[in-house]
Design an enzyme around this catalytic site. Sequence first.
Site, PDB file in Angstrom:
ATOM      1  CE1 TYR A 212      -3.853   2.256   0.443  1.00  0.00           C
ATOM      2  CE2 TYR A 212      -3.084   2.747   2.655  1.00  0.00           C
ATOM      3  CZ  TYR A 212      -3.956   2.978   1.621  1.00  0.00           C
ATOM      4  OH  TYR A 212      -4.948   3.945   1.750  1.00  0.00           O
ATOM      5  NE  ARG A 217      -1.495   5.394   0.992  1.00  0.00           N
ATOM      6  CZ  ARG A 217      -0.721   5.298   2.082  1.00  0.00           C
ATOM      7  NH1 ARG A 217       0.244   4.406   2.126  1.00  0.00           N
ATOM      8  NH2 ARG A 217      -0.898   6.113   3.097  1.00  0.00           N
ATOM      9  CG  ASP A 218      -7.026   6.130  -0.388  1.00  0.00           C
ATOM     10  OD1 ASP A 218      -7.833   5.658  -1.195  1.00  0.00           O
ATOM     11  OD2 ASP A 218      -7.119   5.937   0.833  1.00  0.00           O
ATOM     12  CB  SER A 224      -5.689   6.848   3.598  1.00  0.00           C
ATOM     13  OG  SER A 224      -6.732   6.916   2.658  1.00  0.00           O
ATOM     14  CG  ASP A 265      -9.528   2.499  -1.154  1.00  0.00           C
ATOM     15  OD1 ASP A 265     -10.273   1.502  -1.102  1.00  0.00           O
ATOM     16  OD2 ASP A 265      -9.404   3.296  -0.213  1.00  0.00           O
ATOM     17  CG  ASP A 449     -11.637   4.163   8.988  1.00  0.00           C
ATOM     18  OD1 ASP A 449     -10.874   3.226   8.718  1.00  0.00           O
ATOM     19  OD2 ASP A 449     -12.810   3.997   9.367  1.00  0.00           O
TER      20      ASP A 449
END
Length: 494
Positions: A212, A217-218, A224, A265, A449
Site C-alpha cells: 500500500y 495513493r488513495d 490516507s 482503493d 480511518d
Amino acid sequence: MKASIVLTTIATIAAKASADCFSTRLGYPCCSGNTVAYTDNDGDWGVENGNWCGIGNTSSSASCWSTALGYPCCSSSSAEVWYTDNDGAWGVENGDWCGIPTGSSGGNTPVNQGNDGNDVNVTPGDQYSHNGNPFKDVEFFINPYYTAEVDAAIAQMSDSSLISKAEKMKTFSNAIWLDTIKNMNEWLEKNLKGALAQQTGNKKVLTVFVVYDLPGRDCHALASNGELLANDSDWARYKTEYIDIIEEKLKTYKSQPVVLIIEPDSLANLVTNLDSTPACRDSEKYYLDGHAYLIQKFGVLKHVAMYLDIGHAFWLGWDDNREKAAKVYSKVISSGAPGEVRGFTDNVANYTPWEDPTLSRGPDTEWNPCPDEKRYLEAIHKDFVSAGIKSVYFVSDTSRNGKKVDRKHPGEWCNQTGVGVGARPQANPVSGMDYLDAFYWIKPLGESDGTSDESAARFDGYCGHETAMKPAPEAGQWFQKHFEQGIKNANPPL
C-alpha cells in the site's frame, strides 16, 4: 536492520554530518519554507518542487545506537524486547520501533512472538508452493504489533468483561500493512522471520501483508494519502525502494506461505473517479504501471498469492460499474504477465455487512443490485469470469462488519459509529461459495480511518460527518473508543 537501509543511512550521515533537519537521515531534503503538509512520528513534512521535504528537527534529544539508523531510543534500557538483529535489541513505543540502549537484554534475545521462545535466527528451507486456496490447511500468523496495541488498549480499561473481549482479539490474525517504505523495512522481514520460526514439521504459518504505497495513493480521499507523489521520481522510488525490496525478501523466505493484499482503493478509483477527480487522473499512469510491475515481480513466486482490491458493494456494485471494472481488472492482470494473481479482495477497511436481508434494489440503495458483500461477490464473480479472467477467488474483510453501523448513506467510510468486529478469519467460510477463499481481518480494528480535526492537513470531510466517531486521530493511529465499541458489538460475540 535491513542492510540497504543501514548503508543509505551511513551515506546520508557522511554526506550531511551537520544536517539541519530530521528528514535527511530518511533520504529526503530539508524544506526551505515552513508550510506543513503532513505530520507523522518523524516530524513535520512539506512539499517543494513536487517532492516531500522535512521541516525542522525532531523533538527527541535522546541518543543511542538506533538514532544513526533513523529510529528513536526507547525510554528505558529495561524496555520489553520485541526483536533482535545485528544492530541491537528493538522495542515498540508510541506505535513505532525504538532502539533499547546498550546494557539491556543484549544481542541474543529471541523475538517476542507470544512468548513462544522461537529465536529469529532461522534458515528458510525448501521452496513452498501454494496449491489452491492459500488460507486452507495453514496456521495464521499473529501480528505482534497489533498484540502490543491491544495490550496498550487493555491497560486503559477497567471493565473486566471488556478486558476479556480484548484479550480474545489477540488470538486472531490480521494483516500487516506495509504502508510506507519505512514501515515495509521495519515490518516485512521481521514478521517473515517470526512466522518461519513458528513453522514445525508439516505445519505452515501464513502471513498476510498489505502492499500500500503507490504514487498518488488513495487519490479520491485525503485521510490516507501516502508518502509518494504522482511523479516520475517517486515512481522510481516505488519500484526500487519498495517493490524491489519486497521481492528480494519474499525470494529469501521462500519456504513459507505468503498472501499479499494489493493496493486498496487504487484500481476501484480508476473505475469510478477518473472523470471527477483530477488527482486520480494524475495518478492513473502510476496505478496501472505499478500494478503491472508488481504482478510481474510477485506473481511468479510460487509461495506468494496476490489479491487485487475491488472496493466494496457500494462502490462497484452497480451493473455499469461492475462491467467497467471487469475490463479494467482484466487489462491490469494481462499487463503483469507472466505473473499471475489468485483473485480479489473486497470491503477492505469498510463496514458493509456480509449479508443484509433488509436491503434490496430500490431507492434506499440508489438501485444498487448488490447491497451487501455476499451479493456483490456473487455478481462480480460472474462478470470477471465472463471477461476471461482465469483465477477469480476472493478474500472478504470482516474486521468491522459484524454489525450494521449507524451510517445514513452506504458510502460513509470513516470511523463509523455502531461498529462491530465481524466473522473470524477462516478459510472456505461459506458453503456453496467455493470461490470465496477466506474471511480475514485486513483492516485492524482500533486503527483510525482518519482524523476528525478539521484543521489537519489530511482531514477528509467524511471524517467529520454525523456518523463518524469523534474526536478521531490520524489514519492508522490507535482509536481507543472505536476499538472498545467494536469489541462490544462483535458478531459473533467475543
